[in-house]
Design a protein around this motif. Structure first.
Motif, PDB file in Angstrom:
ATOM      1  N   HIS A  53       0.850  -1.186   0.000  1.00 38.35           N
ATOM      2  CA  HIS A  53       0.000   0.000   0.000  1.00 38.35           C
ATOM      3  C   HIS A  53       0.889   1.241   0.000  1.00 38.35           C
ATOM      4  O   HIS A  53       1.972   1.244   0.583  1.00 38.35           O
ATOM      5  CB  HIS A  53      -0.926   0.026   1.225  1.00 38.35           C
ATOM      6  CG  HIS A  53      -2.064  -0.935   1.126  1.00 38.35           C
ATOM      7  ND1 HIS A  53      -1.916  -2.291   1.328  1.00 38.35           N
ATOM      8  CD2 HIS A  53      -3.382  -0.742   0.832  1.00 38.35           C
ATOM      9  CE1 HIS A  53      -3.085  -2.889   1.178  1.00 38.35           C
ATOM     10  NE2 HIS A  53      -3.991  -1.982   0.867  1.00 38.35           N
ATOM     11  N   LEU A  54       0.423   2.274  -0.680  1.00 35.75           N
ATOM     12  CA  LEU A  54       1.217   3.494  -0.823  1.00 35.75           C
ATOM     13  C   LEU A  54       0.653   4.650  -0.028  1.00 35.75           C
ATOM     14  O   LEU A  54       1.173   5.774  -0.113  1.00 35.75           O
ATOM     15  CB  LEU A  54       1.288   3.886  -2.311  1.00 35.75           C
ATOM     16  CG  LEU A  54       1.686   2.768  -3.273  1.00 35.75           C
ATOM     17  CD1 LEU A  54       1.655   3.261  -4.706  1.00 35.75           C
ATOM     18  CD2 LEU A  54       3.060   2.225  -2.931  1.00 35.75           C
ATOM     19  N   LEU A  98      -2.302   6.756  -4.138  1.00 35.20           N
ATOM     20  CA  LEU A  98      -0.927   6.928  -4.616  1.00 35.20           C
ATOM     21  C   LEU A  98      -0.130   7.929  -3.787  1.00 35.20           C
ATOM     22  O   LEU A  98       1.082   8.008  -3.922  1.00 35.20           O
ATOM     23  CB  LEU A  98      -0.933   7.404  -6.073  1.00 35.20           C
ATOM     24  CG  LEU A  98      -1.186   6.363  -7.154  1.00 35.20           C
ATOM     25  CD1 LEU A  98      -1.278   7.048  -8.499  1.00 35.20           C
ATOM     26  CD2 LEU A  98      -0.084   5.322  -7.175  1.00 35.20           C
ATOM     27  N   LYS A  99      -0.793   8.710  -3.005  1.00 39.91           N
ATOM     28  CA  LYS A  99      -0.108   9.757  -2.262  1.00 39.91           C
ATOM     29  C   LYS A  99       0.329   9.201  -0.909  1.00 39.91           C
ATOM     30  O   LYS A  99      -0.329   8.363  -0.331  1.00 39.91           O
ATOM     31  CB  LYS A  99      -1.044  10.954  -2.086  1.00 39.91           C
ATOM     32  CG  LYS A  99      -1.376  11.596  -3.437  1.00 39.91           C
ATOM     33  CD  LYS A  99      -2.344  12.737  -3.289  1.00 39.91           C
ATOM     34  CE  LYS A  99      -2.638  13.353  -4.663  1.00 39.91           C
ATOM     35  NZ  LYS A  99      -3.651  14.421  -4.572  1.00 39.91           N
ATOM     36  N   PRO A 100       1.463   9.636  -0.347  1.00 40.62           N
ATOM     37  CA  PRO A 100       2.319  10.743  -0.807  1.00 40.62           C
ATOM     38  C   PRO A 100       3.431  10.336  -1.784  1.00 40.62           C
ATOM     39  O   PRO A 100       4.223  11.166  -2.186  1.00 40.62           O
ATOM     40  CB  PRO A 100       2.926  11.239   0.488  1.00 40.62           C
ATOM     41  CG  PRO A 100       3.074   9.998   1.313  1.00 40.62           C
ATOM     42  CD  PRO A 100       1.892   9.137   0.984  1.00 40.62           C
ATOM     43  N   VAL A 101       3.492   9.027  -2.179  1.00 42.77           N
ATOM     44  CA  VAL A 101       4.564   8.578  -3.069  1.00 42.77           C
ATOM     45  C   VAL A 101       4.547   9.356  -4.382  1.00 42.77           C
ATOM     46  O   VAL A 101       5.600   9.710  -4.933  1.00 42.77           O
ATOM     47  CB  VAL A 101       4.432   7.063  -3.334  1.00 42.77           C
ATOM     48  CG1 VAL A 101       5.476   6.598  -4.332  1.00 42.77           C
ATOM     49  CG2 VAL A 101       4.546   6.288  -2.038  1.00 42.77           C
ATOM     50  N   TYR A 102       3.358   9.634  -4.881  1.00 39.56           N
ATOM     51  CA  TYR A 102       3.194  10.368  -6.136  1.00 39.56           C
ATOM     52  C   TYR A 102       3.917  11.716  -6.083  1.00 39.56           C
ATOM     53  O   TYR A 102       4.698  12.062  -6.985  1.00 39.56           O
ATOM     54  CB  TYR A 102       1.697  10.553  -6.389  1.00 39.56           C
ATOM     55  CG  TYR A 102       1.307  11.380  -7.588  1.00 39.56           C
ATOM     56  CD1 TYR A 102       2.098  11.450  -8.727  1.00 39.56           C
ATOM     57  CD2 TYR A 102       0.100  12.076  -7.592  1.00 39.56           C
ATOM     58  CE1 TYR A 102       1.707  12.198  -9.829  1.00 39.56           C
ATOM     59  CE2 TYR A 102      -0.297  12.820  -8.686  1.00 39.56           C
ATOM     60  CZ  TYR A 102       0.515  12.881  -9.800  1.00 39.56           C
ATOM     61  OH  TYR A 102       0.126  13.626 -10.885  1.00 39.56           O
ATOM     62  N   GLN A 103       3.670  12.473  -5.020  1.00 38.33           N
ATOM     63  CA  GLN A 103       4.300  13.782  -4.913  1.00 38.33           C
ATOM     64  C   GLN A 103       5.788  13.676  -4.622  1.00 38.33           C
ATOM     65  O   GLN A 103       6.590  14.476  -5.112  1.00 38.33           O
ATOM     66  CB  GLN A 103       3.623  14.614  -3.816  1.00 38.33           C
ATOM     67  CG  GLN A 103       4.032  16.073  -3.813  1.00 38.33           C
ATOM     68  CD  GLN A 103       3.775  16.758  -5.145  1.00 38.33           C
ATOM     69  OE1 GLN A 103       2.686  16.639  -5.718  1.00 38.33           O
ATOM     70  NE2 GLN A 103       4.776  17.472  -5.647  1.00 38.33           N
ATOM     71  N   GLU A 104       6.180  12.667  -3.863  1.00 38.73           N
ATOM     72  CA  GLU A 104       7.597  12.502  -3.525  1.00 38.73           C
ATOM     73  C   GLU A 104       8.434  12.193  -4.760  1.00 38.73           C
ATOM     74  O   GLU A 104       9.542  12.709  -4.914  1.00 38.73           O
ATOM     75  CB  GLU A 104       7.758  11.403  -2.478  1.00 38.73           C
ATOM     76  CG  GLU A 104       7.299  11.822  -1.091  1.00 38.73           C
ATOM     77  CD  GLU A 104       7.483  10.723  -0.063  1.00 38.73           C
ATOM     78  OE1 GLU A 104       7.915   9.614  -0.467  1.00 38.73           O
ATOM     79  OE2 GLU A 104       7.204  10.956   1.118  1.00 38.73           O
ATOM     80  N   ILE A 105       7.922  11.361  -5.666  1.00 39.79           N
ATOM     81  CA  ILE A 105       8.697  11.021  -6.868  1.00 39.79           C
ATOM     82  C   ILE A 105       8.795  12.237  -7.778  1.00 39.79           C
ATOM     83  O   ILE A 105       9.829  12.476  -8.421  1.00 39.79           O
ATOM     84  CB  ILE A 105       8.082   9.795  -7.593  1.00 39.79           C
ATOM     85  CG1 ILE A 105       8.998   9.311  -8.723  1.00 39.79           C
ATOM     86  CG2 ILE A 105       6.716  10.110  -8.136  1.00 39.79           C
ATOM     87  CD1 ILE A 105      10.273   8.699  -8.275  1.00 39.79           C
ATOM     88  N   ARG A 106       7.739  13.041  -7.847  1.00 43.03           N
ATOM     89  CA  ARG A 106       7.800  14.269  -8.651  1.00 43.03           C
ATOM     90  C   ARG A 106       8.830  15.238  -8.080  1.00 43.03           C
ATOM     91  O   ARG A 106       9.623  15.839  -8.823  1.00 43.03           O
ATOM     92  CB  ARG A 106       6.425  14.941  -8.710  1.00 43.03           C
ATOM     93  CG  ARG A 106       5.382  14.194  -9.511  1.00 43.03           C
ATOM     94  CD  ARG A 106       4.071  14.958  -9.563  1.00 43.03           C
ATOM     95  NE  ARG A 106       4.197  16.203 -10.321  1.00 43.03           N
ATOM     96  CZ  ARG A 106       3.218  17.105 -10.445  1.00 43.03           C
ATOM     97  NH1 ARG A 106       2.051  16.892  -9.838  1.00 43.03           N
ATOM     98  NH2 ARG A 106       3.402  18.199 -11.147  1.00 43.03           N
ATOM     99  N   LYS A 158      -6.109   4.567   7.000  1.00 42.42           N
ATOM    100  CA  LYS A 158      -7.102   5.425   7.665  1.00 42.42           C
ATOM    101  C   LYS A 158      -7.494   6.592   6.767  1.00 42.42           C
ATOM    102  O   LYS A 158      -8.671   6.964   6.690  1.00 42.42           O
ATOM    103  CB  LYS A 158      -6.537   5.941   8.992  1.00 42.42           C
ATOM    104  CG  LYS A 158      -6.310   4.850  10.034  1.00 42.42           C
ATOM    105  CD  LYS A 158      -5.765   5.436  11.332  1.00 42.42           C
ATOM    106  CE  LYS A 158      -5.539   4.343  12.359  1.00 42.42           C
ATOM    107  NZ  LYS A 158      -4.977   4.892  13.637  1.00 42.42           N
ATOM    108  N   MET A 159      -6.494   7.168   6.081  1.00 48.33           N
ATOM    109  CA  MET A 159      -6.786   8.259   5.159  1.00 48.33           C
ATOM    110  C   MET A 159      -7.596   7.760   3.965  1.00 48.33           C
ATOM    111  O   MET A 159      -8.471   8.471   3.448  1.00 48.33           O
ATOM    112  CB  MET A 159      -5.479   8.897   4.680  1.00 48.33           C
ATOM    113  CG  MET A 159      -4.646   9.529   5.784  1.00 48.33           C
ATOM    114  SD  MET A 159      -5.504  10.902   6.591  1.00 48.33           S
ATOM    115  CE  MET A 159      -5.559  12.088   5.249  1.00 48.33           C
ATOM    116  N   ASP A 160      -7.312   6.519   3.526  1.00 50.35           N
ATOM    117  CA  ASP A 160      -8.079   5.933   2.423  1.00 50.35           C
ATOM    118  C   ASP A 160      -9.543   5.779   2.811  1.00 50.35           C
ATOM    119  O   ASP A 160     -10.449   6.026   2.002  1.00 50.35           O
ATOM    120  CB  ASP A 160      -7.500   4.564   2.042  1.00 50.35           C
ATOM    121  CG  ASP A 160      -6.154   4.691   1.343  1.00 50.35           C
ATOM    122  OD1 ASP A 160      -5.833   5.794   0.874  1.00 50.35           O
ATOM    123  OD2 ASP A 160      -5.437   3.672   1.266  1.00 50.35           O
TER     124      ASP A 160
END
Length: 366
Positions: free
Chosen positions: A56-57, A81-89, A61-63
């Protein structure tokens, strides 16, 4: 899951991009047909499957809170996808700064999942999947920034949008982070006179092919090229700071630029059919604008090619895992391009991408 387990898992996943077999279990089967001893030395097949199933990314609880908002404007379609999405950007933008020529184009991440995020692109090799808008360095193919297309934006729903092509580039070309003085290359999906003028206000030049029905495209017929004009014929019109070029090749090519001058001393070779039903080669003059477009527009295509050689995309029932594996591909290819840049700076031999991935796999495994 410990950090060591995560590194081991990533090493096996990247390894699968180098050595592809139909079924994941074959990596641990021990069969003579599939003699792949490396994964078994890193972790057991059961442990690998367990991590894949539990991957899980985001915070569960937030999901759960986000799921309650489904159907409302506050629902986040990319919440898993967050926060991995923003971290990779952020990581892509932190460790490299593009050269002057940059390009924006779409990229498709293949998927057969039944989800509203999936798009259809008839002109792309990958027809069905998740659409990413990508800003890449034209010289090396480094993915500097990207975002996942979610469908209609709030601006479009409220009738305040300037169009998907306009908004997608503006979301990537942030002059506060990127800087100014760049030359942006786009295709005719994005090119419009009003858009190029807005980019000039940001201190960014732009060039691209353009459709004749775009608002702001000159409608004058003065000096219009005849239908039977020879190859290499050119017509240009200057409108304020924008240059519109009509160039005749096999067919008519229309372009718009905010930084080019008409003309140029470049040529291309073309094979043409003679009246005697034979073939001959002609030297055709080509405007500098077209020469630059052919040279620099392919930044995203180059990035796609580098990702595609050893991509680790695997079949999965969870849509967000497909994108996560693509994030790994982006990270590995960008790291490889940074290695090439450093090797050139120190006059050292750069590794091939395969050699780079092999070394990365061993470092993660150890």
């Amino acid at each position: 899951m410990s950090l060591k387990d995560l590194y081991s898992y990533l090493s096996v996943v990247i390894y699968m991009g180098l050595v592809k077999v139909p079924q994941i279990s074959n990596y641990w089967s021990g069969s003579r047909l599939y003699k792949f001893g490396f994964p078994a030395t890193v972790m057991s097949g059961r442990k690998f499957q367990a991590i894949s199933g539990a991957l899980h990314l985001s915070d569960p609880k937030m999901d759960a809170e986000n799921a309650k908002m489904k159907g409302t404007p506050t629902y986040d379609r990319l919440g898993k996808l967050k926060p991995v999405y923003q971290e990779i950007r952020d990581a892509c933008k932190t460790y490299f700064h593009p050269h002057q020529q940059i390009a924006v184009d779409e990229r498709m991440v293949a998927s057969k999942a039944r989800i509203g995020l999936k798009q259809y692109q008839i002109e792309k090799p990958t027809k069905w999947g998740y659409k990413l808008f990508v800003l890449a360095d034209s010289a090396h193919g480094y993915t500097w920034d990207f975002y996942i297309y979610e469908g209609k934006s709030p601006e479009r729903q409220n009738g305040q949008s300037k169009g998907l092509s306009y908004e997608s580039v503006m979301a990537l070309v942030d002059e506060r982070m990127l800087g100014t003085g760049y030359k942006l290359f786009v295709d005719n999906f994005y090119t419009s006179p009003s858009f190029f003028r807005d980019l000039l206000q940001k201190g960014i030049w732009a060039f691209g092919t353009i459709r004749s029905n775009r608002v702001g495209f000159p409608k004058t017929l003065e000096n219009k090229l005849p239908r039977n004009a020879p190859r290499g014929s050119m017509r240009w019109i200057r409108d304020d700071r924008l240059l519109f070029i009509e160039w005749k090749d096999t067919r008519e090519v229309l372009m718009c630029s905010s930084f080019h001058s008409p003309g140029g001393d470049h040529t291309v070779r073309r094979r043409v059919k003679t009246r005697a039903r034979g073939w001959t080669e002609l030297t055709v003059p080509i405007p500098t604008a077209v020469h630059d477009y052919n040279k620099y527009m392919g930044g995203v295509d180059l990035s796609d090619a580098l990702v595609g050689y050893y991509k680790i995309l695997r079949k999965t029932r969870k849509w967000y895992r497909s994108i996560f594996y693509h994030f790994i591909d982006i990270a590995v290819v960008n790291a490889f391009l940074l290695h090439q840049q450093l090797a050139a700076a120190y006059n050292q031999r750069a590794k091939t991408q395969r050699e780079f991935r092999e070394d990365l796999i061993m470092e993660l495994a150890d």
